[in-house]
Scaffold this motif. Structure first.
Motif, PDB file in Angstrom:
ATOM      1  N   MET A 137      53.122  -5.563  32.379  1.00 52.81           N
ATOM      2  CA  MET A 137      53.963  -6.042  31.277  1.00 52.81           C
ATOM      3  C   MET A 137      54.592  -7.397  31.625  1.00 52.81           C
ATOM      4  SD  MET A 137      57.101  -4.068  29.350  1.00 52.81           S
ATOM      5  CE  MET A 137      56.199  -2.977  28.274  1.00 52.81           C
ATOM      6  N   THR A 138      54.735  -8.211  30.619  1.00 48.70           N
ATOM      7  CA  THR A 138      55.413  -9.494  30.808  1.00 48.70           C
ATOM      8  C   THR A 138      56.734  -9.460  30.058  1.00 48.70           C
ATOM      9  OG1 THR A 138      54.397 -10.388  28.826  1.00 48.70           O
ATOM     10  CG2 THR A 138      53.216 -10.725  30.898  1.00 48.70           C
ATOM     11  N   GLY A 139      57.537 -10.503  30.292  1.00 47.13           N
ATOM     12  CA  GLY A 139      58.807 -10.601  29.589  1.00 47.13           C
ATOM     13  C   GLY A 139      58.627 -10.621  28.089  1.00 47.13           C
ATOM     14  N   GLU A 140      57.565 -11.334  27.647  1.00 50.59           N
ATOM     15  CA  GLU A 140      57.338 -11.427  26.197  1.00 50.59           C
ATOM     16  C   GLU A 140      57.003 -10.068  25.614  1.00 50.59           C
ATOM     17  OE1 GLU A 140      55.082 -14.107  28.081  1.00 50.59           O
ATOM     18  OE2 GLU A 140      57.227 -14.445  28.352  1.00 50.59           O
ATOM     19  N   VAL A 141      56.144  -9.342  26.327  1.00 53.72           N
ATOM     20  CA  VAL A 141      55.759  -8.016  25.830  1.00 53.72           C
ATOM     21  C   VAL A 141      56.975  -7.101  25.771  1.00 53.72           C
ATOM     22  CG1 VAL A 141      54.289  -6.004  26.232  1.00 53.72           C
ATOM     23  CG2 VAL A 141      53.421  -8.303  26.710  1.00 53.72           C
ATOM     24  N   LEU A 142      57.833  -7.212  26.765  1.00 48.96           N
ATOM     25  CA  LEU A 142      59.038  -6.379  26.785  1.00 48.96           C
ATOM     26  C   LEU A 142      59.882  -6.664  25.538  1.00 48.96           C
ATOM     27  CD1 LEU A 142      60.701  -4.361  28.639  1.00 48.96           C
ATOM     28  CD2 LEU A 142      62.047  -6.362  29.269  1.00 48.96           C
ATOM     29  N   ARG A 154      52.463  -6.145  40.886  1.00 49.37           N
ATOM     30  CA  ARG A 154      52.734  -7.348  40.087  1.00 49.37           C
ATOM     31  C   ARG A 154      53.608  -7.061  38.856  1.00 49.37           C
ATOM     32  NH1 ARG A 154      50.763 -11.609  41.617  1.00 49.37           N
ATOM     33  NH2 ARG A 154      50.979 -12.646  39.611  1.00 49.37           N
ATOM     34  N   ILE A 155      54.762  -6.543  39.134  1.00 52.36           N
ATOM     35  CA  ILE A 155      55.689  -6.196  38.053  1.00 52.36           C
ATOM     36  C   ILE A 155      56.195  -7.474  37.397  1.00 52.36           C
ATOM     37  CG2 ILE A 155      57.952  -5.157  37.560  1.00 52.36           C
ATOM     38  CD1 ILE A 155      57.281  -3.127  39.825  1.00 52.36           C
ATOM     39  N   PHE A 156      56.111  -7.553  36.118  1.00 52.96           N
ATOM     40  CA  PHE A 156      56.475  -8.754  35.358  1.00 52.96           C
ATOM     41  C   PHE A 156      55.798 -10.005  35.931  1.00 52.96           C
ATOM     42  CE2 PHE A 156      60.283  -6.174  34.130  1.00 52.96           C
ATOM     43  CZ  PHE A 156      59.953  -6.073  32.797  1.00 52.96           C
ATOM     44  N   ASP A 157      54.529  -9.840  36.275  1.00 54.53           N
ATOM     45  CA  ASP A 157      53.744 -10.967  36.783  1.00 54.53           C
ATOM     46  C   ASP A 157      54.320 -11.611  38.039  1.00 54.53           C
ATOM     47  OD1 ASP A 157      51.528 -10.941  35.295  1.00 54.53           O
ATOM     48  OD2 ASP A 157      52.299 -12.286  33.726  1.00 54.53           O
ATOM     49  N   SER A 158      55.174 -10.890  38.750  1.00 48.27           N
ATOM     50  CA  SER A 158      55.707 -11.445  39.996  1.00 48.27           C
ATOM     51  C   SER A 158      54.896 -10.858  41.147  1.00 48.27           C
ATOM     52  CB  SER A 158      57.176 -11.063  40.141  1.00 48.27           C
ATOM     53  OG  SER A 158      57.263  -9.666  40.368  1.00 48.27           O
ATOM     54  N   ASP A 159      55.260 -11.231  42.362  1.00 53.48           N
ATOM     55  CA  ASP A 159      54.574 -10.643  43.508  1.00 53.48           C
ATOM     56  C   ASP A 159      55.218  -9.315  43.909  1.00 53.48           C
ATOM     57  OD1 ASP A 159      56.941 -11.620  44.340  1.00 53.48           O
ATOM     58  OD2 ASP A 159      56.168 -12.772  46.042  1.00 53.48           O
ATOM     59  N   PHE A 160      56.139  -8.848  43.101  1.00 49.26           N
ATOM     60  CA  PHE A 160      56.865  -7.616  43.434  1.00 49.26           C
ATOM     61  C   PHE A 160      56.072  -6.388  43.024  1.00 49.26           C
ATOM     62  CE2 PHE A 160      60.240  -4.564  41.803  1.00 49.26           C
ATOM     63  CZ  PHE A 160      60.432  -3.974  43.042  1.00 49.26           C
ATOM     64  N   GLN A 161      55.870  -5.505  43.977  1.00 56.94           N
ATOM     65  CA  GLN A 161      55.223  -4.235  43.642  1.00 56.94           C
ATOM     66  C   GLN A 161      56.096  -3.081  44.091  1.00 56.94           C
ATOM     67  OE1 GLN A 161      51.964  -3.029  46.116  1.00 56.94           O
ATOM     68  NE2 GLN A 161      52.044  -4.904  47.296  1.00 56.94           N
ATOM     69  N   PHE A 162      56.124  -2.040  43.293  1.00 51.26           N
ATOM     70  CA  PHE A 162      56.998  -0.905  43.616  1.00 51.26           C
ATOM     71  C   PHE A 162      56.474   0.366  42.954  1.00 51.26           C
ATOM     72  CE2 PHE A 162      61.012   1.593  43.328  1.00 51.26           C
ATOM     73  CZ  PHE A 162      61.345   1.548  44.667  1.00 51.26           C
ATOM     74  N   GLN A 163      56.325   1.392  43.783  1.00 50.65           N
ATOM     75  CA  GLN A 163      55.864   2.710  43.317  1.00 50.65           C
ATOM     76  C   GLN A 163      56.996   3.703  43.477  1.00 50.65           C
ATOM     77  OE1 GLN A 163      53.363   3.782  41.857  1.00 50.65           O
ATOM     78  NE2 GLN A 163      51.722   2.289  42.159  1.00 50.65           N
ATOM     79  N   ILE A 164      57.072   4.665  42.595  1.00 51.53           N
ATOM     80  CA  ILE A 164      58.035   5.755  42.793  1.00 51.53           C
ATOM     81  C   ILE A 164      57.280   7.081  42.778  1.00 51.53           C
ATOM     82  CG2 ILE A 164      60.029   6.982  41.871  1.00 51.53           C
ATOM     83  CD1 ILE A 164      61.051   4.384  40.721  1.00 51.53           C
ATOM     84  N   ASP A 165      57.527   7.883  43.790  1.00 53.23           N
ATOM     85  CA  ASP A 165      56.964   9.230  43.823  1.00 53.23           C
ATOM     86  C   ASP A 165      58.092  10.242  43.732  1.00 53.23           C
ATOM     87  OD1 ASP A 165      54.228   8.857  43.897  1.00 53.23           O
ATOM     88  OD2 ASP A 165      54.247   8.384  46.034  1.00 53.23           O
ATOM     89  N   LEU A 166      57.747  11.362  43.145  1.00 49.33           N
ATOM     90  CA  LEU A 166      58.727  12.430  43.005  1.00 49.33           C
ATOM     91  C   LEU A 166      58.516  13.447  44.117  1.00 49.33           C
ATOM     92  CD1 LEU A 166      60.886  13.902  41.266  1.00 49.33           C
ATOM     93  CD2 LEU A 166      59.007  14.886  39.965  1.00 49.33           C
ATOM     94  N   ARG A 167      59.587  13.810  44.777  1.00 54.00           N
ATOM     95  CA  ARG A 167      59.523  14.904  45.745  1.00 54.00           C
ATOM     96  C   ARG A 167      60.461  16.002  45.264  1.00 54.00           C
ATOM     97  NH1 ARG A 167      55.579  13.311  47.164  1.00 54.00           N
ATOM     98  NH2 ARG A 167      54.853  12.470  49.137  1.00 54.00           N
ATOM     99  N   ILE A 168      59.958  17.217  45.299  1.00 58.26           N
ATOM    100  CA  ILE A 168      60.738  18.313  44.737  1.00 58.26           C
ATOM    101  C   ILE A 168      61.269  19.206  45.839  1.00 58.26           C
ATOM    102  CG2 ILE A 168      60.650  20.288  43.188  1.00 58.26           C
ATOM    103  CD1 ILE A 168      58.307  18.772  41.813  1.00 58.26           C
ATOM    104  N   GLY A 169      62.568  19.363  45.858  1.00 56.32           N
ATOM    105  CA  GLY A 169      63.209  20.245  46.833  1.00 56.32           C
ATOM    106  C   GLY A 169      62.857  21.685  46.522  1.00 56.32           C
ATOM    107  N   ALA A 170      63.218  22.550  47.452  1.00 61.40           N
ATOM    108  CA  ALA A 170      62.811  23.934  47.246  1.00 61.40           C
ATOM    109  C   ALA A 170      63.978  24.885  47.471  1.00 61.40           C
ATOM    110  CB  ALA A 170      61.634  24.269  48.160  1.00 61.40           C
ATOM    111  N   GLY A 171      65.163  24.389  47.156  1.00 59.26           N
ATOM    112  CA  GLY A 171      66.301  25.288  47.259  1.00 59.26           C
ATOM    113  C   GLY A 171      66.968  25.252  48.606  1.00 59.26           C
ATOM    114  N   ALA A 172      67.612  24.134  48.896  1.00 62.82           N
ATOM    115  CA  ALA A 172      68.392  24.032  50.128  1.00 62.82           C
ATOM    116  C   ALA A 172      69.469  22.982  49.895  1.00 62.82           C
ATOM    117  CB  ALA A 172      67.512  23.646  51.315  1.00 62.82           C
ATOM    118  N   TYR A 173      70.693  23.467  49.762  1.00 62.61           N
ATOM    119  CA  TYR A 173      71.823  22.590  49.481  1.00 62.61           C
ATOM    120  C   TYR A 173      71.972  21.517  50.549  1.00 62.61           C
ATOM    121  CZ  TYR A 173      76.807  21.329  49.139  1.00 62.61           C
ATOM    122  OH  TYR A 173      77.993  20.657  49.055  1.00 62.61           O
ATOM    123  N   VAL A 174      71.662  21.886  51.790  1.00 62.66           N
ATOM    124  CA  VAL A 174      71.870  20.959  52.909  1.00 62.66           C
ATOM    125  C   VAL A 174      71.006  19.703  52.738  1.00 62.66           C
ATOM    126  CG1 VAL A 174      70.137  21.967  54.443  1.00 62.66           C
ATOM    127  CG2 VAL A 174      72.125  20.829  55.440  1.00 62.66           C
TER     128      VAL A 174
END
Lengths: 238, 166, 184, 545
Positions: free
Chosen positions: D1-6, D265-285
């Protein structure tokens, strides 16, 4: 390697850069109590017995994990620290079923020694009397959960020195237990090499050699230094 | 428990494939152990020993570490679920609103043989305390009578068990 | 002593035996000739090794061996505490429950079943109420029942440690806690 | 996506919404759903369809509208009112304008529940559909990321966060900017950004509601953080007990990836970033940061001693920035409007707003957002409507099992990171439980100690065995079986845990005991004497001797 000078219990001692406060103090004859630390194994920082006061720091620090620094001032045995250690030993004694009189390690147990040294002549807390099994399925060794203090020395020596990782801890909190493989009897473990290192490093009578009666067993912890020196320096020093 | 539970042969194969694919997606990395255990439990309903052994081999982890992880977290089950499940919230608000009594009531209930009864910590609906989650559906402002009616409902429906295991 | 005048000016010393194996008393007897030294500084007014039926009043120092396992122990110990100035939990059973308390890992009925039915030929649990004291559900430590002034652990405590301890207390001192051991 | 598209996406969606006659938003987070919100939404959709209003009236699911105790809640864009306690039978009235039907359950912006609030984190709740990225973009979403990726240097972002004075919302209130700077300055090549969404305090559901109601805001905050500290990979560690939040995060990540707002290449920059989800399994600590990291690495969630802290040595030994959901949710606005803007809100040393989950003995329970430093009285009495008739306010518990109680005498103190510790409590992550005279404070202390005992990981002795002993004493107190020596042991154990435990769980476990001892010692003494002043504990009457 450069040398650091620090003050421990009013004494000026020198230590190598990178050395822990625990080992620097030990080299100078100052014995800080501990149950989970054992030279040659990674540090767990779990028993909290080796906590010391370091001037300028608000929180108590585990000596086994704290590196020496120039002009550090350490106190290892203030009344407050001694009171904490006594209460930790009491907690351990009340947690499971430590009956020294009928234990193979009676007279050679680190927990028993520590209680005597700290003046724990009784336990003010309520004993928990948990119902715990004894695993005698292994041909040569036994595991008595009643004596286990969860220091995890066995887990670490098996993983780090023997490389088998037979032991681990299952459950959590007060329900934590040492387990072999998938919780099957020790004797059925496919990964155990029967090397016996876990038995030797265990500070109490939780892991023991079979065929010994009360107060008969003595543990050899020197072997660890022998192996580690041999492995790292190719020197076989006994 | 010596074998991985099976329903029908085809389903079994399919589940195994899904699990294998999940592990492959994580490059059979030990770091993904918890993700894999989640997937395995979703597929099989619980984590029997042979399944843990298989996962350990595939991820090249010591079996004791796999069991250590599986028993550390409350959400992993080493035993199969019963026909129905009830989770009584014992978060502060639900506790204050009588969650403990509901839990005791459920455990004592004559029909509780079909129910896996557990307590949970805060499902995040404190404004509607006390909460009981029966077979995945949250019941709000639960009373002993409401709960009794819910249990009877299942009993009356008989052993059709169509909504079991959710 | 402000109460009833004692027979002599010596402090009054007693030992009692509750739920234990009497090993601590055996160790006490191992004082051998030092028993005479003890007799010189204290008036031994009650002990299982002396033939006295009733626990006396106005005792200065009492060593209590054994844990509290039955209703008789419970009653006796409360009585002893009321009559004693300095009460000592003597030996591991008194201090920790020790072997006597091993049965706390099991329900009482299971213990009785095992001891009197499964392992015995009689095949019956004892039920002579009023003759045999009833067992408590759980074995208690002395400190769980009464206030304890000092603890002398050991299974048994050695004769030397007993003598040093008793001599120190009789002289009005406080024995050091460090160095006393559970077990051997 | 670019700024214009946004910009284009934003304008298109705004035009589309402007063309609607009515947009009805049904609260669709956990609270209202368990009150029957799903049925209300279905009935509304059916009614819209039946009236042939498709294309004119839109029914959406939305984030938390706040007043959870009176759910299901529905808001109307046309009337700007929120309706409480809505049933499927109300659908017709909502569509045909039968306002009289909602007498006594209509909440306008000037209703005391909303008037006292300042909603920044929750600004989109009630306006956007959390399952549509266009909705978020229409509200100006991802503009901050565009700015961060194309118009700001990483150092400038860090400086802006520092300027805002934002303090971590996880509980301890560590300045976020300083933490970001530590990670950004570290020479290591691999770095990570982790979002702590393992909100496990009993009675706390702030973060969960934010994730359920406005997940893109959190993703955007994380991506900006990634840009600022030089990380390419982020993880969200969410509670396994929150299936809806998990589903919404998954959807949001997939949408953001599809739109090119995550990835390379987020917004056509050299910035790249991924997010992954990790799911806990029931431990308050696992809310403890080192335990959380262990869990992401697939291990038992046991903490390791700090130092080293995660900014120096975190995930797989690499420098790692860990902030919680609410902290990240603050970031887009800081980048968009400037750090100085946030710094002007709230208390000088604790700027911004704080979301509280208000629950317990209070007339209006739910999710509220107020400037940091708002008094407890404003929150409980004005916004929450006070305790129900017949009882009297006694105390409020903040910080969950790690926090303490605030008695009536301190109702007017500002709720901020520096004031609360002074009276033995803490901000915590935002749980706020109101207790009245029918609540037994000893039983409250016992409840929290039981929680800590169950959640102790078992690694260090003081926490593993100490919580068991403390719980035993508190239980004896509530049963009238405790002795005076138990009280001194309770205090001795409190000191031990506070000074020697390995991690925050054990260090803070005695707090509820210490704070109730401080403010309600008389209740402990009454229990010692065999009496429960609140009449809650069942203490057997002693047999006559």
């Amino acid at each position: 390697m450069s040398v650091r000078t620090l003050e421990v219990d009013g004494r000026t001692i020198t230590a190598l850069e990178g050395q822990t406060v625990f080992s620097a103090a030990w080299d100078s004859g100052i014995r800080i109590p501990r149950l989970c630390h054992l030279g040659g194994l990674s540090e767990a920082g779990a028993c909290r017995l080796c906590l010391v006061e370091i001037e300028g720091q608000k929180k108590l620090q585990p000596a086994c994990l704290t590196k020496v620094a120039e002009d550090m001032v350490v106190n290892t045995a203030t009344p407050a620290l001694l009171a904490h250690r006594r209460l930790i030993v009491e907690l351990l004694l009340a947690e499971r079923n430590h009956v020294c009189a009928v234990c193979v390690l009676n007279g050679a147990c680190e927990l028993q020694d520590l209680a005597a040294q700290l003046g724990v002549d009784h336990v003010r807390l309520r004993p928990q009397y948990p119902s715990l099994p004894v695993d005698l399925s292994h041909e040569r060794f036994g595991l008595d959960h009643n004596r286990c203090i969860l220091c995890t020395r066995c887990v670490r020596v098996c993983d780090e020195v023997e490389g088998a990782h037979t032991w681990d801890v299952a459950g959590r909190g007060r329900n934590s237990r040492i387990i072999s493989d998938l919780g099957e009897p020790w004797g059925d473990s496919g990964s155990c090499t029967s090397c016996g290192k876990c038995v030797q490093v265990c500070p109490t009578g939780a892991l023991f050699s079979k065929g010994r009666t009360v107060a008969e067993m003595r543990k050899d912890r020197g072997f660890l230094r022998y192996i580690m020196t041999a492995r790292e320096k190719k020197l076989w020093i006994s | 428990m010596d074998e991985i539970p099976q329903t029908a042969g085809a389903a079994h194969d399919e589940r195994e494939q899904i699990l294998d694919r999940a592990m492959a997606r994580h490059h059979n990395s030990g770091d993904a152990l918890i993700e894999i255990l989640h997937t395995a439990q979703q597929l099989y309903g619980y984590l029997p020993a042979p399944l843990l052994k298989k996962i350990a081999r595939r991820l090249m982890l010591p079996p004791s570490r796999v069991l250590g992880v599986a028993t550390f977290y409350h959400l992993f089950r080493l035993e199969p679920l019963r026909k129905h499940s009830a989770v009584v919230c014992l978060g502060t608000a639900c506790y204050e609103a009588g969650g403990t009594e509901l839990l005791e009531g459920l455990r004592q209930h004559p029909g509780s043989g079909d129910w896996s009864v557990a307590s949970g910590r805060c499902v995040g609906s404190c404004g509607l305390a006390p909460i009981v989650i029966c077979d995945g559906r949250a019941m709000a402002r639960v009373t002993a009578d409401k709960l009794e009616a819910r249990l009877r409902e299942d009993h009356d429906r008989g052993s059709t068990g169509t909504d079991a295991g959710h | 002593m402000t109460q009833t005048a004692p027979m002599s000016n010596k402090p009054r010393f007693a030992t009692v035996w509750l739920g234990g194996c009497s090993g601590c008393h055996m160790s006490f007897l191992d004082l051998d000739e030092r028993l005479f030294d003890l007799a010189a500084i204290a008036d031994i007014c009650y002990s299982p090794v002396a033939d006295i039926k009733e626990f006396p009043a106005n005792v200065d120092l009492t060593l209590v061996e054994g844990a509290v396992a039955n209703e008789d122990h419970l009653r006796e110990l409360k009585h002893i505490r009321a009559q004693t100035r300095v009460l000592v939990a003597f030996g591991d059973c008194a201090v920790t429950g020790n072997v006597t308390a091993l049965r706390n890992l099991f329900p009482l009925e299971d213990v009785l079943q095992r001891a009197y039915v499964e392992l015995a030929s009689s095949g019956r649990s004892p039920s002579a109420d009023g003759i045999v004291p009833r067992l408590l559900d759980r074995v208690l430590r002395v400190q769980d029942v009464v206030d304890v002034d000092f603890f002398l652990p050991g299974c048994p405590p050695s004769a030397d440690s007993i003598f040093d301890f008793v001599a120190t207390v009789l002289r009005g001192g406080r024995p050091a806690r460090e160095g006393r051991r559970f077990g051997a | 996506m670019t700024g214009e598209v946004l910009a284009q996406t934003r304008d298109t969606e705004r035009e589309r919404q402007a063309g609607l006659r009515e947009r009805i938003a049904c609260c669709s987070v956990a609270g209202c759903l368990s009150a029957g919100g799903g049925e209300v939404r279905a009935a509304l959709e059916k009614a819209v369809n039946a009236r042939g209003l498709d294309g004119q009236v839109e029914v959406i699911g939305t984030g938390c509208l706040g007043l959870c105790s009176q759910g299901p809640l529905v808001s109307s864009a046309a009337t700007r009112q929120v309706y409480a306690g809505v049933t499927p039978e109300d659908s017709a009235a909502l569509l045909d304008g039968g306002a009289g039907r909602f007498q006594g359950r209509t909440l306008g912006p000037d209703h005391p529940f909303y008037a006292g609030q300042r909603r920044l984190i929750l600004e989109n709740s009630g306006r956007v559909d959390p399952e549509r990225i266009q909705d978020y973009i229409a509200q100006g979403g991802y503009r901050a990321l565009l700015r961060a990726a194309s118009a700001m240097s990483p150092a400038e972002i860090v400086a802006e966060v520092k300027r805002s004075g934002l303090r971590g919302r996880g509980g301890a209130g560590y300045p976020a900017g300083l933490k970001w700077e530590l990670v950004a300055r570290h020479p290591a090549s691999d770095r990570y950004v982790v979002c702590n969404a393992d909100e496990g305090d009993p009675g706390a559901f702030m973060n969960r509601s934010v994730l359920e109601g406005d997940p893109h805001r959190v993703l955007e905050g994380m991506a900006i953080a990634g840009r600022a500290v030089g990380a390419r990979q982020g993880y969200i560690y969410a509670r396994g007990e929150s299936p809806l939040a998990i589903a919404r995060i998954r959807t949001a990540i997939a949408q953001a990836q599809r739109e090119g707002l995550l990835g390379g290449r987020i917004f056509d920059s050299d910035f790249q970033f991924q997010i992954d989800l990790r799911i806990g399994a029931g431990a308050y600590v696992c809310g403890e940061e080192t335990a959380l990291l262990a869990s992401i690495e697939g291990r038992r969630g046991q903490p390791v001693p700090r130092p080293p802290y995660p900014p120096e040595r975190g995930l797989w030994g690499c420098p790692t920035l860990i902030n919680n959901v609410e902290t990240f949710a603050n970031i887009p606005a800081i980048v968009e409007r400037g750090g100085a803007w946030l710094a002007a809100i709230g208390a000088p040393a604790s700027p911004g707003t704080k979301v509280f989950a208000l629950a317990g003995r209070v007339a209006r329970a739910g999710l509220v957002e107020v400037p940091v430093g708002t008094s407890l009285r404003t929150i409980v009495m004005d916004i929450g409507g006070g305790v129900p008739a017949g009882c009297e306010f006694k105390a409020a518990q903040t910080g969950g099992p790690a926090g303490g109680c605030i008695p009536a005498a301190f109702l007017d103190l500002p709720m901020d990171y520096d004031t609360l510790p002074g009276i033995g409590s803490m901000m915590g992550s935002g749980g706020l439980i109101v207790m009245d005279t029918s609540t037994c404070m000893v039983d409250v202390a016992r409840f929290f100690m039981e929680f800590c005992m169950d959640e102790s990981c078992g690694k260090c002795v003081p926490c593993r065995a100490g919580t068991v002993q403390m719980h035993g004493i508190l239980r004896r107190l509530t049963r009238g079986e405790a002795a005076a020596s138990d009280m001194s042991m309770l205090e001795e154990l409190s000191r031990l845990l506070k000074e020697t435990s390995l991690c925050g769980l054990g260090l803070a476990a005695p707090n509820p005991v210490l704070s109730t001892l401080r403010h309600f010692r008389n209740e402990y003494e009454a229990h010692l004497a065999g009496r429960c002043p609140a009449g809650r504990c069942s203490i057997p009457v002693p047999e006559p001797v």
